[in-house]
Design a protein around this motif. Structure first.
Motif, PDB file in Angstrom:
ATOM      1  N   ILE A  23       0.846  -1.195   0.000  1.00 23.13           N
ATOM      2  CA  ILE A  23       0.000   0.000   0.000  1.00 23.13           C
ATOM      3  C   ILE A  23       0.883   1.248   0.000  1.00 23.13           C
ATOM      4  N   ALA A  24       1.968   1.194   0.759  1.00 27.13           N
ATOM      5  CA  ALA A  24       2.914   2.309   0.798  1.00 27.13           C
ATOM      6  C   ALA A  24       3.497   2.562  -0.583  1.00 27.13           C
ATOM      7  N   LYS A  25       3.839   1.489  -1.266  1.00 20.11           N
ATOM      8  CA  LYS A  25       4.428   1.600  -2.609  1.00 20.11           C
ATOM      9  C   LYS A  25       3.440   2.240  -3.575  1.00 20.11           C
ATOM     10  N   VAL A  26       2.219   1.720  -3.558  1.00 16.60           N
ATOM     11  CA  VAL A  26       1.199   2.243  -4.462  1.00 16.60           C
ATOM     12  C   VAL A  26       0.921   3.719  -4.188  1.00 16.60           C
ATOM     13  N   MET A  27       0.874   4.081  -2.918  1.00 18.91           N
ATOM     14  CA  MET A  27       0.619   5.483  -2.587  1.00 18.91           C
ATOM     15  C   MET A  27       1.827   6.354  -2.932  1.00 18.91           C
ATOM     16  N   ASP A  38      -9.884   3.049  -4.986  1.00 17.22           N
ATOM     17  CA  ASP A  38      -8.821   3.122  -5.994  1.00 17.22           C
ATOM     18  C   ASP A  38      -7.592   2.368  -5.502  1.00 17.22           C
ATOM     19  N   LEU A  39      -7.225   2.652  -4.252  1.00 15.50           N
ATOM     20  CA  LEU A  39      -6.033   2.017  -3.691  1.00 15.50           C
ATOM     21  C   LEU A  39      -6.207   0.505  -3.617  1.00 15.50           C
ATOM     22  N   HIS A  40      -7.390   0.102  -3.209  1.00 13.68           N
ATOM     23  CA  HIS A  40      -7.653  -1.325  -3.102  1.00 13.68           C
ATOM     24  C   HIS A  40      -7.502  -2.005  -4.459  1.00 13.68           C
ATOM     25  N   VAL A  55      -6.883  -1.982   3.785  1.00 16.50           N
ATOM     26  CA  VAL A  55      -6.579  -0.701   3.156  1.00 16.50           C
ATOM     27  C   VAL A  55      -7.110   0.430   4.035  1.00 16.50           C
ATOM     28  N   TYR A  56      -8.328   0.272   4.504  1.00 12.16           N
ATOM     29  CA  TYR A  56      -8.891   1.282   5.412  1.00 12.16           C
ATOM     30  C   TYR A  56      -8.022   1.452   6.649  1.00 12.16           C
ATOM     31  N   ARG A  57      -7.651   0.341   7.253  1.00  7.97           N
ATOM     32  CA  ARG A  57      -6.857   0.421   8.486  1.00  7.97           C
ATOM     33  C   ARG A  57      -5.505   1.047   8.210  1.00  7.97           C
ATOM     34  N   THR A  58      -4.932   0.743   7.069  1.00 11.61           N
ATOM     35  CA  THR A  58      -3.595   1.228   6.764  1.00 11.61           C
ATOM     36  C   THR A  58      -3.567   2.717   6.452  1.00 11.61           C
ATOM     37  N   PHE A  62      -1.467   5.415   8.528  1.00  9.42           N
ATOM     38  CA  PHE A  62      -0.530   6.345   7.889  1.00  9.42           C
ATOM     39  C   PHE A  62      -0.932   7.792   8.182  1.00  9.42           C
ATOM     40  N   GLU A  63      -2.216   8.025   8.169  1.00 13.04           N
ATOM     41  CA  GLU A  63      -2.677   9.388   8.410  1.00 13.04           C
ATOM     42  C   GLU A  63      -2.370   9.810   9.842  1.00 13.04           C
ATOM     43  N   GLU A  64      -2.643   8.913  10.777  1.00 13.91           N
ATOM     44  CA  GLU A  64      -2.380   9.228  12.178  1.00 13.91           C
ATOM     45  C   GLU A  64      -0.885   9.400  12.446  1.00 13.91           C
ATOM     46  N   SER A  65      -0.086   8.798  11.594  1.00 15.93           N
ATOM     47  CA  SER A  65       1.360   8.951  11.737  1.00 15.93           C
ATOM     48  C   SER A  65       1.856  10.182  10.985  1.00 15.93           C
TER      49      SER A  65
END
Lengths: 136, 136
Positions: A23-27, A38-40, A55-58, A62-65
DNA sequence: ATAATTGCAAATGCTTTGCTTGTGA
DNA sequence: TCACAAGCAAAGCATTTGCAATTAT
């Protein structure tokens, strides 16, 4: 190719899993503002077993971080982008949905001033412009 | 006491019912930015048979008629207020949720300029400031 | 009269969560 | 090892909608 978000996870001590790495790579490679669906779809082209819940959890993690930013533009579901060093705002094409980023220091300063005049410390803001392309 | 929204409905040819009249009254008298649930509670104190579906349908109708404005502030459900002649933006107290309205012509002008510089005609915008009260 | 509106409950769409199994450090 | 993460399906929440009964003009 690079995976800047993965690097940020390491730097911030966010535990990495295969799913999160992907997911990090795709983003990291996205140049648009994808929503969770889209990400999924994008990660599923590489690993079809990643669930949308992950994907939702990730993205939330990431946002909280502080690694990615979430945007709730009018009438759309939440969209995400990698957090940039430079703060910027968005202009949304009301016909195509196309998003253009912009920076305007004058507006930023005025916002701070307005808040202070009202007795507030400005913590956050949201500025979105909605427009239609001028054909010339 | 006055029911300005009802007058606007008449002026715009929006059909009136008892339910709509009451919702119009409650919204006309509101000085805050109530959400649908708030409105439902307020009208129910006068007529307990009005359903929340009707409140949803009515605020949507009023919004589409340009009589009320809808706001989706961060992390909250949609809030409504009577549309004013004067455009204004909002500052939200992140601790109390209190909303302060403000007008800043300089920011308005800059927004238009930014949009035009990017090749767009500015149709709409959203500006929200989030802050915390400065105690002095 | 009759086209529009209501109330109700069911459906929707996005997002979160409980639970069991799997896994990263 | 063992706290944490993933997958699945179910739950949640705000909002919308189908339908039969009611109402405004």
């Amino acid at each position: 190719m690079s995976n800047e978000i993965e690097n940020k996870c390491i730097k911030k001590g966010v535990r990495l899993t295969d799913q999160r790495r992907l997911i990090a790579k795709v983003m990291s490679e996205a140049s648009d503002h994808p929503d969770v669906d889209d990400l999924h779809k994008r990660v599923n082209q590489i690993d079809s077993k990643i669930s949308i819940a992950t994907v939702y959890r990730t993205v939330k993690l990431f946002e909280e971080s502080g690694i990615v930013s979430k945007h709730d533009f009018k009438g759309n579901k939440a969209r995400y982008e990698q957090t940039t060093h430079e703060h910027h705002d968005h202009l949304i094409d009301i016909n195509t949905g196309e998003i253009t980023e912009f920076i305007n220091e004058d507006i930023e300063k005025l916002q701070k001033k307005v808040a202070e005049k009202l007795g507030y410390k400005l913590i956050d803001h949201r500025l979105e412009l909605y427009g239609s392309k001028i054909k010339k």
